[in-house]
Design a protein around this motif. Structure first.
Motif, PDB file in Angstrom:
ATOM      1  N   VAL A 264      55.416  52.871  36.725  1.00  0.00           N
ATOM      2  CA  VAL A 264      55.123  51.530  37.237  1.00  0.00           C
ATOM      3  C   VAL A 264      55.610  50.480  36.245  1.00  0.00           C
ATOM      4  CG1 VAL A 264      53.134  52.348  38.528  1.00  0.00           C
ATOM      5  CG2 VAL A 264      52.807  51.444  36.220  1.00  0.00           C
ATOM      6  N   ARG A 265      55.971  49.335  36.798  1.00  0.00           N
ATOM      7  CA  ARG A 265      56.390  48.197  35.980  1.00  0.00           C
ATOM      8  C   ARG A 265      56.034  46.921  36.728  1.00  0.00           C
ATOM      9  NH1 ARG A 265      60.446  46.212  38.801  1.00  0.00           N
ATOM     10  NH2 ARG A 265      61.821  47.597  40.004  1.00  0.00           N
ATOM     11  N   ALA A 266      55.611  45.928  36.010  1.00  0.00           N
ATOM     12  CA  ALA A 266      55.250  44.659  36.632  1.00  0.00           C
ATOM     13  C   ALA A 266      56.487  43.778  36.787  1.00  0.00           C
ATOM     14  CB  ALA A 266      54.208  43.939  35.794  1.00  0.00           C
ATOM     15  N   ALA A 267      56.518  42.990  37.874  1.00  0.00           N
ATOM     16  CA  ALA A 267      57.641  42.080  38.096  1.00  0.00           C
ATOM     17  C   ALA A 267      57.190  40.937  39.000  1.00  0.00           C
ATOM     18  CB  ALA A 267      58.820  42.827  38.725  1.00  0.00           C
ATOM     19  N   THR A 268      58.093  40.056  39.311  1.00  0.00           N
ATOM     20  CA  THR A 268      57.879  38.840  40.132  1.00  0.00           C
ATOM     21  C   THR A 268      56.631  38.103  39.629  1.00  0.00           C
ATOM     22  OG1 THR A 268      56.686  40.039  41.881  1.00  0.00           O
ATOM     23  CG2 THR A 268      59.072  39.808  42.117  1.00  0.00           C
ATOM     24  N   ASP A 269      55.606  37.924  40.493  1.00  0.00           N
ATOM     25  CA  ASP A 269      54.448  37.138  40.083  1.00  0.00           C
ATOM     26  C   ASP A 269      53.327  37.979  39.481  1.00  0.00           C
ATOM     27  OD1 ASP A 269      53.770  38.399  42.410  1.00  0.00           O
ATOM     28  OD2 ASP A 269      53.037  36.619  43.449  1.00  0.00           O
ATOM     29  N   ALA A 270      53.638  39.210  39.072  1.00  0.00           N
ATOM     30  CA  ALA A 270      52.663  40.067  38.388  1.00  0.00           C
ATOM     31  C   ALA A 270      53.049  40.178  36.918  1.00  0.00           C
ATOM     32  CB  ALA A 270      52.637  41.457  39.021  1.00  0.00           C
ATOM     33  N   THR A 271      52.080  39.982  36.019  1.00  0.00           N
ATOM     34  CA  THR A 271      52.370  40.056  34.588  1.00  0.00           C
ATOM     35  C   THR A 271      52.102  41.449  34.024  1.00  0.00           C
ATOM     36  OG1 THR A 271      50.117  39.348  33.992  1.00  0.00           O
ATOM     37  CG2 THR A 271      51.790  37.621  34.295  1.00  0.00           C
ATOM     38  N   ASP A 272      51.430  42.282  34.796  1.00  0.00           N
ATOM     39  CA  ASP A 272      51.144  43.641  34.336  1.00  0.00           C
ATOM     40  C   ASP A 272      50.822  44.497  35.553  1.00  0.00           C
ATOM     41  OD1 ASP A 272      50.743  45.784  32.691  1.00  0.00           O
ATOM     42  OD2 ASP A 272      48.809  45.117  31.888  1.00  0.00           O
ATOM     43  N   ALA A 273      51.027  45.798  35.421  1.00  0.00           N
ATOM     44  CA  ALA A 273      50.683  46.758  36.468  1.00  0.00           C
ATOM     45  C   ALA A 273      50.139  47.994  35.777  1.00  0.00           C
ATOM     46  CB  ALA A 273      51.902  47.106  37.318  1.00  0.00           C
ATOM     47  N   ALA A 274      49.006  48.512  36.237  1.00  0.00           N
ATOM     48  CA  ALA A 274      48.383  49.639  35.548  1.00  0.00           C
ATOM     49  C   ALA A 274      47.493  50.421  36.500  1.00  0.00           C
ATOM     50  CB  ALA A 274      47.549  49.145  34.361  1.00  0.00           C
ATOM     51  N   TRP A 275      47.265  51.692  36.145  1.00  0.00           N
ATOM     52  CA  TRP A 275      46.364  52.555  36.899  1.00  0.00           C
ATOM     53  C   TRP A 275      44.946  52.421  36.363  1.00  0.00           C
ATOM     54  CZ3 TRP A 275      47.922  54.847  41.244  1.00  0.00           C
ATOM     55  CH2 TRP A 275      49.296  55.069  41.430  1.00  0.00           C
ATOM     56  N   PHE A 276      43.965  52.392  37.267  1.00  0.00           N
ATOM     57  CA  PHE A 276      42.554  52.339  36.908  1.00  0.00           C
ATOM     58  C   PHE A 276      41.804  53.438  37.640  1.00  0.00           C
ATOM     59  CE2 PHE A 276      43.975  48.120  35.901  1.00  0.00           C
ATOM     60  CZ  PHE A 276      43.162  47.682  34.857  1.00  0.00           C
ATOM     61  N   ALA A 277      40.863  54.087  36.946  1.00  0.00           N
ATOM     62  CA  ALA A 277      39.981  55.032  37.620  1.00  0.00           C
ATOM     63  C   ALA A 277      39.123  54.269  38.625  1.00  0.00           C
ATOM     64  CB  ALA A 277      39.092  55.741  36.605  1.00  0.00           C
ATOM     65  N   VAL A 278      38.955  54.827  39.820  1.00  0.00           N
ATOM     66  CA  VAL A 278      38.199  54.109  40.853  1.00  0.00           C
ATOM     67  C   VAL A 278      36.736  53.926  40.457  1.00  0.00           C
ATOM     68  CG1 VAL A 278      39.734  54.892  42.690  1.00  0.00           C
ATOM     69  CG2 VAL A 278      37.688  56.222  42.139  1.00  0.00           C
ATOM     70  N   SER A 279      36.263  54.724  39.494  1.00  0.00           N
ATOM     71  CA  SER A 279      34.883  54.596  39.024  1.00  0.00           C
ATOM     72  C   SER A 279      34.719  53.477  38.013  1.00  0.00           C
ATOM     73  CB  SER A 279      34.431  55.914  38.392  1.00  0.00           C
ATOM     74  OG  SER A 279      35.251  56.246  37.271  1.00  0.00           O
ATOM     75  N   ASP A 280      35.820  52.859  37.594  1.00  0.00           N
ATOM     76  CA  ASP A 280      35.744  51.844  36.545  1.00  0.00           C
ATOM     77  C   ASP A 280      36.753  50.726  36.810  1.00  0.00           C
ATOM     78  OD1 ASP A 280      34.870  50.656  34.174  1.00  0.00           O
ATOM     79  OD2 ASP A 280      36.393  51.686  32.969  1.00  0.00           O
ATOM     80  N   LEU A 281      36.630  50.111  37.971  1.00  0.00           N
ATOM     81  CA  LEU A 281      37.557  49.041  38.337  1.00  0.00           C
ATOM     82  C   LEU A 281      37.105  47.702  37.765  1.00  0.00           C
ATOM     83  CD1 LEU A 281      38.452  49.681  42.091  1.00  0.00           C
ATOM     84  CD2 LEU A 281      39.667  50.439  40.036  1.00  0.00           C
ATOM     85  N   PRO A 282      38.056  46.849  37.380  1.00  0.00           N
ATOM     86  CA  PRO A 282      37.702  45.490  36.975  1.00  0.00           C
ATOM     87  C   PRO A 282      37.370  44.657  38.211  1.00  0.00           C
ATOM     88  CG  PRO A 282      40.067  45.731  37.013  1.00  0.00           C
ATOM     89  CD  PRO A 282      39.510  47.105  37.305  1.00  0.00           C
ATOM     90  N   GLU A 283      36.906  43.435  37.988  1.00  0.00           N
ATOM     91  CA  GLU A 283      36.675  42.520  39.107  1.00  0.00           C
ATOM     92  C   GLU A 283      38.016  42.201  39.746  1.00  0.00           C
ATOM     93  OE1 GLU A 283      34.803  38.074  40.024  1.00  0.00           O
ATOM     94  OE2 GLU A 283      34.677  38.970  38.017  1.00  0.00           O
ATOM     95  N   LEU A 284      38.070  42.253  41.072  1.00  0.00           N
ATOM     96  CA  LEU A 284      39.329  42.045  41.786  1.00  0.00           C
ATOM     97  C   LEU A 284      39.389  40.670  42.441  1.00  0.00           C
ATOM     98  CD1 LEU A 284      39.802  45.521  43.516  1.00  0.00           C
ATOM     99  CD2 LEU A 284      40.633  44.752  41.286  1.00  0.00           C
ATOM    100  N   ALA A 285      40.601  40.134  42.538  1.00  0.00           N
ATOM    101  CA  ALA A 285      40.818  38.826  43.150  1.00  0.00           C
ATOM    102  C   ALA A 285      40.650  38.892  44.661  1.00  0.00           C
ATOM    103  CB  ALA A 285      42.227  38.330  42.807  1.00  0.00           C
ATOM    104  N   PHE A 286      40.521  37.709  45.262  1.00  0.00           N
ATOM    105  CA  PHE A 286      40.406  37.563  46.716  1.00  0.00           C
ATOM    106  C   PHE A 286      39.293  38.480  47.251  1.00  0.00           C
ATOM    107  CE2 PHE A 286      44.870  36.768  45.530  1.00  0.00           C
ATOM    108  CZ  PHE A 286      45.001  35.457  45.966  1.00  0.00           C
ATOM    109  N   ASP A 287      39.553  39.136  48.389  1.00  0.00           N
ATOM    110  CA  ASP A 287      38.607  40.116  48.954  1.00  0.00           C
ATOM    111  C   ASP A 287      39.128  41.525  48.719  1.00  0.00           C
ATOM    112  OD1 ASP A 287      40.804  39.943  50.573  1.00  0.00           O
ATOM    113  OD2 ASP A 287      39.697  39.885  52.466  1.00  0.00           O
TER     114      ASP A 287
END
Length: 228
Positions: free
Chosen positions: A106-129
């Motif tokens: 994975v690599r971030a591009a366009t309007d994303a500054t980073d892209a990464a995998w997260f365990a579904v048991s430990d997700l950060p707060e997500l934007a929008f809905d």
């Protein structure tokens, strides 16, 4: 030809929930580089262009923001709460995708500054809905993996029966009886036993298998029921 409409129309976007698997189920997120929610983690996605289909838009956004391409994905659901986007009225069509982690960088591009995998048991707060969209996709995967062989999209092309069982246990979030699981999955006659075993493991090397997709498709046309 220019056409004017009497009533205002909502904008249309696509969002993608991308799952991968190692010891846990993983989901791919991007860090937004623009407002709203700049700096916050979100699902890959964006607005649909006028000259593309929904599927084309989803694949384009996924590739532009994460570098992923040629992945298994299906349409999930349409989300249209009035205030889901602070910019304007936006309806989004969500997709979910399954990838083999070892096959994709994975690599971030366009309007994303980073892209990464997260365990579904430990997700950060997500934007929008996007938390709601993620949970909908997670439930769809949990339900559908029981009656369609989607889970093989998450495994290496060659896998052990232990890896296969672990995949189902992770997605279904419950343990499976080893003897019953192996009897059932081998009884479907959809796995090809290879003349190969695991390499570089501390324990006794287990036999490797691969999924016979061609045979499954043939049986499915005859009414075969895949059920775990």
């Amino acid at each position: 030809m220019t056409v004017s409409y009497e009533h205002p129309r909502p904008a249309l976007s696509v969002d993608c929930v991308v799952f991968g698997l190692d010891d846990e189920l993983q989901v791919l997120l991007i860090r937004r580089g623009i407002e709203p929610f700049a700096g916050q983690w979100a699902l890959p996605g964006g607005f649909v262009h006028l000259d593309e289909t929904l599927e084309q838009a989803a694949l384009r956004e996924l590739n532009e923001e994460t570098g992923l391409e040629r992945v298994f994905f299906e349409q999930l659901y349409t989300f249209g709460d009035v205030d889901r986007d602070p910019r304007e009225r936006v309806v989004t069509v969500a997709y979910y995708a399954l990838v083999k982690l070892s096959d994709h960088k994975v690599r971030a591009a366009t309007d994303a500054t980073d892209a990464a995998w997260f365990a579904v048991s430990d997700l950060p707060e997500l934007a929008f809905d996007h938390a709601e969209i993620f949970e909908t996709a997670r439930q769809r995967l949990r339900n559908k993996v029981r009656y369609q062989p989607l889970g093989f999209e998450l495994l290496p092309r060659k896998f052990t029966l232990t890896q296969l069982q672990r995949m189902y246990e992770v997605i279904l979030e419950r343990p499976l009886d080893k003897r019953n699981f192996r009897k059932k999955i081998l009884g479907m006659d959809l796995l090809v036993a290879l003349d190969e075993v695991e390499k570089d493991v501390a324990h006794r090397a287990a036999r490797l298998y691969k999924f016979d997709d061609r045979r499954y498709r043939k049986l499915a046309k005859q009414g075969f029921s895949f059920e775990i």
